[in-house]
Design a protein around this motif. Structure first.
Motif: not given
Length: 173
Positions: A106, A109-112, A122, A124
């Protein structure tokens, strides 16, 4: 015997196994870790994928009908002592606590995260990780420790986790 070290190179490879490699090339590349077996999705079907099992880290290389490596999934087998360590961006994904992996990813990167921190994506990097549901706090420490770290990691090519494009209706512009 020193453990096998598998470096994940998001959007490109897991160790020597390259995304986009042909089915035949993937089998040769996977042989660096053991004896892979062709895998068919059901009895009587032509093998489309590769599986490597029994090394403490199991691998499924998905080629599918495209005939090229689309995804690589590595699983930790908790019933045997692992003979491999799997690293993503310097973190051993099967021995670093999941909360720490999530925090470090996080930060960059953008993390779900879904399922109570049991599934992570992730987008990306086209990387996904999962672990079983975290046990009850009343469970013994050995059971709790088993579910602290991720159990599988998937890598894929760019856009793997992108949402599908919206459907166009007839006459719509």
């Amino acid at each position: 015997m020193s453990p096998l070290v598998i470096e994940l190179d998001p959007l490109r490879a897991a160790g020597p196994v390259l995304l986009g490699a042909s089915f035949e090339e993937a089998g040769r590349m996977l042989a660096a870790w053991g004896t892979p077996r062709p895998y068919a999705p059901y009895p009587g079907a032509e093998p489309l994928d590769w599986r490597l099992m029994g090394s403490g880290v199991d691998v499924h290389v998905f080629c599918g009908s495209a005939g090229v490596v689309q995804t690589i999934v590595i699983y930790r087998d908790f019933d045997v002592e692992p003979r491999a360590r799997v690293f993503l961006l310097g973190m051993d994904v099967f021995s670093t606590p999941a909360e720490q992996v999530i925090t470090e990813l996080r930060a960059r990167y953008e993390v779900e995260v879904e399922q109570g921190d049991c599934d992570l994506v992730v987008p990306g990097l086209s990387v996904g990780m999962s672990r079983s549901t975290v046990p009850c706090p009343d469970d013994d420490q050995e059971t709790i420790d088993r579910y602290t770290c991720f159990e599988s990691v998937l890598i894929a090519g760019p856009g793997y986790y992108d949402p599908p494009p919206p459907l166009r209706r007839n006459g719509a512009s």
